[in-house]
Structures are given as C-alpha cells and as structure tokens.
Motif scaffolding. Structure first.
Motif, mmCIF file in Angstrom:
data_model
loop_
_atom_site.group_PDB
_atom_site.id
_atom_site.type_symbol
_atom_site.label_atom_id
_atom_site.label_comp_id
_atom_site.label_asym_id
_atom_site.label_seq_id
_atom_site.Cartn_x
_atom_site.Cartn_y
_atom_site.Cartn_z
ATOM 1 N N LEU A 286 5.866 1.696 -6.779
ATOM 2 C CA LEU A 286 5.703 2.927 -7.550
ATOM 3 C C LEU A 286 6.138 4.091 -6.665
ATOM 4 N N SER A 287 7.204 4.765 -7.057
ATOM 5 C CA SER A 287 7.684 5.924 -6.291
ATOM 6 C C SER A 287 7.350 7.187 -7.071
ATOM 7 N N GLY B 219 6.898 13.200 -1.771
ATOM 8 C CA GLY B 219 7.330 11.848 -2.141
ATOM 9 C C GLY B 219 6.419 10.764 -1.558
ATOM 10 N N THR B 220 6.032 9.813 -2.405
ATOM 11 C CA THR B 220 5.235 8.675 -1.927
ATOM 12 C C THR B 220 5.813 7.371 -2.477
ATOM 13 N N PHE B 221 5.560 6.296 -1.756
ATOM 14 C CA PHE B 221 5.921 4.944 -2.178
ATOM 15 C C PHE B 221 4.621 4.153 -2.166
ATOM 16 N N ASN B 222 4.351 3.428 -3.202
ATOM 17 C CA ASN B 222 3.167 2.562 -3.203
ATOM 18 C C ASN B 222 3.595 1.156 -3.624
ATOM 19 N N GLY C 77 0.809 -1.209 0.000
ATOM 20 C CA GLY C 77 0.000 0.000 0.000
ATOM 21 C C GLY C 77 0.840 1.254 0.000
ATOM 22 N N LYS C 78 0.169 2.328 0.342
ATOM 23 C CA LYS C 78 0.788 3.632 0.172
ATOM 24 C C LYS C 78 1.490 4.130 1.420
ATOM 25 N N TRP C 79 2.654 4.690 1.203
ATOM 26 C CA TRP C 79 3.450 5.300 2.265
ATOM 27 C C TRP C 79 3.861 6.696 1.808
ATOM 28 N N TYR C 80 3.957 7.582 2.770
ATOM 29 C CA TYR C 80 4.489 8.921 2.476
ATOM 30 C C TYR C 80 5.930 8.986 2.934
ATOM 31 N N GLU C 81 6.754 9.634 2.146
ATOM 32 C CA GLU C 81 8.143 9.829 2.546
ATOM 33 C C GLU C 81 8.194 10.973 3.551
ATOM 34 N N ALA C 82 8.479 10.638 4.803
ATOM 35 C CA ALA C 82 8.528 11.676 5.842
ATOM 36 C C ALA C 82 9.913 12.316 5.880
#
Ligand SMILES: *[C@@H]1O[C@H](CO)[C@@H](O)[C@H](O)[C@H]1NC(C)=O
Ligand SMILES: *[C@@H]1O[C@H](CO)[C@@H](O)[C@H](O)[C@H]1NC(C)=O
Ligand SMILES: *[C@@H]1O[C@H](CO)[C@@H](O)[C@H](O)[C@H]1NC(C)=O
Length: 192
Positions: free
Chosen positions: A77-78, A62-65, A43-48
């Motif tokens: 998917l970045s 920035g997000t990582f999915n 799932g989706k993560w936000y780059e903190a």
C-alpha cells in the motif's frame, strides 16, 4: 512503440507514487542483497528520498506499507499527500517475488489500473530495522525507465541511517544527483 508507451502511460497513471525517469541507455547492472527475509521486511516504511520526477511536485508524506494477506500474497500500500490540497491518495499493489520466496527481486502490479504491467521492484539493500534501498528499471527500446527509493522506518531518519543507504547507491553507481528528499514534515500521524 508499444513497449515504450506502456511504462510511460503507467508512469503517468500511477503518478508520483511510482514515477519513472526515462533515461537514455539500458538498465545498468545493479546488485541486490542475496536473500530477503520477507517477514522482517514487512510493515511500514517512510519514503525518505526518491528519484526525482516531474510528478513529485506537491507530493509529500510518502509511505509504503507491505503486508501479507491470508492467502500468502504480498500487498503493497503506497500512500502520499498532496501538499496543495492536503488530500491523501493511495494505491494497492500486488508484490510477487520473481523466483523464490526469499527473492529480493519482486514485481509489483496494480490491479486498479487499466493496464497490468509488472514493475520491477528490487531490494538493493536493507537492514530491516532502519533503511531499505529499492530499485526499479525496465528496458524500453533504447531507453530505460528508472526509479529508486530510500525507505526508512523512522519518518525523520538520523543522518547515519541515510548514509548507510547512500553507500548502497554508491556501490551500485547509482547517482545520488537524481534523488530528491521527500517532505515528511507536518504529516498526519495516521496514514497507511
Ligand atoms: C526471518 O526472520 C525471522 C525473525 O527474525 C526469523 O524467525 C525467520 O527464521 C527468518 N526467516 C528466514 C527464512 O530466514
Ligand atoms: C489473495 O487475496 C487478494 C485479496 O484478498 C486477491 O486480490 C489476490 O488476487 C489473492 N492472490 C492469490 C494468489 O490468490
Ligand atoms: C499496514 O497495512 C496492514 C494491512 O492493510 C494494516 O493492517 C496495518 O495496520 C498497516 N500498518 C500501518 C503501520 O499502517
């Protein structure tokens, strides 16, 4: 020289999404979690926060999915947005657990790039619901190319969530001084 050139070139091509910090000395010993429950990690993560790199300037949101494809392979998917132009860019990576299906150590390669170099992608810690700490390091001669990320499920994580991630960094003696906060303000709500 080739082994130095490959990660360095890759670093320039992938740009800030996977920028690596060349550091003098070999990859340090770090400890991953024992098993990764991939289903819970998807799932989706936000780059903190991420390891600082020159190419970070002007990159935000920035997000990582991570998702699983029909054939069972893992896709990453970045995405990010240029704060200068507002243009979104993204790259698809293929993630592969190195040994077992629940191995927290992955490699990620990018089929769209002219050079295929499986980059290490290790989960040092995660509670699946709020934070994950990722580490990437490759030895290249007397240097190592390092990168690290703190990912969070919320775009603006509360401080206690980040503190859990910092504990993982501290435990692994990864200096927090190299990290910079990713700008997650004024981001469009629909990015992958
Ligand atoms: C992963 O987590 C899911 C959801 O909590 C659970 O159903 C599944 O059994 C777990 N898988 C493993 C291998 O532990
Ligand atoms: C799985 O499917 C994707 C595209 O849907 C493809 O790019 C990838 O190579 C496939 N993986 C395997 C192991 O066949
Ligand atoms: C993540 O990627 C998958 C597969 O491409 C997509 O179906 C899903 O909607 C994406 N999730 C988010 C929250 O963007």
């Amino acid at each position: 020289m080739f082994f130095f050139w490959v990660p360095l070139t890759l670093c320039l091509m992938v740009g800030s999404i996977n920028a690596l910090l060349p550091t003098f000395g070999a990859c340090p010993d770090v400890k991953t979690i024992e098993k990764l429950n991939v289903t819970m990690y998807l799932g989706k993560w936000y780059e903190a926060e991420r390891y600082f790199s020159i190419s970070d300037f002007g990159a935000k949101c920035g997000t990582f999915n991570y998702s699983k494809e029909e054939n069972g392979s893992l896709k990453l998917l970045s995405s990010q947005i240029s704060s200068l132009t507002g243009v979104e860019s993204s790259i698809v990576g293929r993630a592969r657990p190195i040994e077992r299906a629940d191995d927290p150590k992955f490699t990620v390669s990018y089929p769209s790039l002219p050079i295929q170099y499986p980059m290490p992608h290790w989960v040092l810690g995660t509670d699946y619901d709020t934070y994950a700490v990722l580490w990437s390091c490759s030895n290249v001669g007397i240097f190592s190319m390092r990168s690290a990320w703190i990912l969070t499920r919320e775009r603006q994580p509360p401080v206690p969530v980040l503190e859990q991630a910092y504990k993982i960094l501290d435990k692994n003696q990864i200096s927090r001084a190299y990290f910079s906060r990713t700008d997650q303000k004024n981001c469009p709500t629909v990015t992958n």
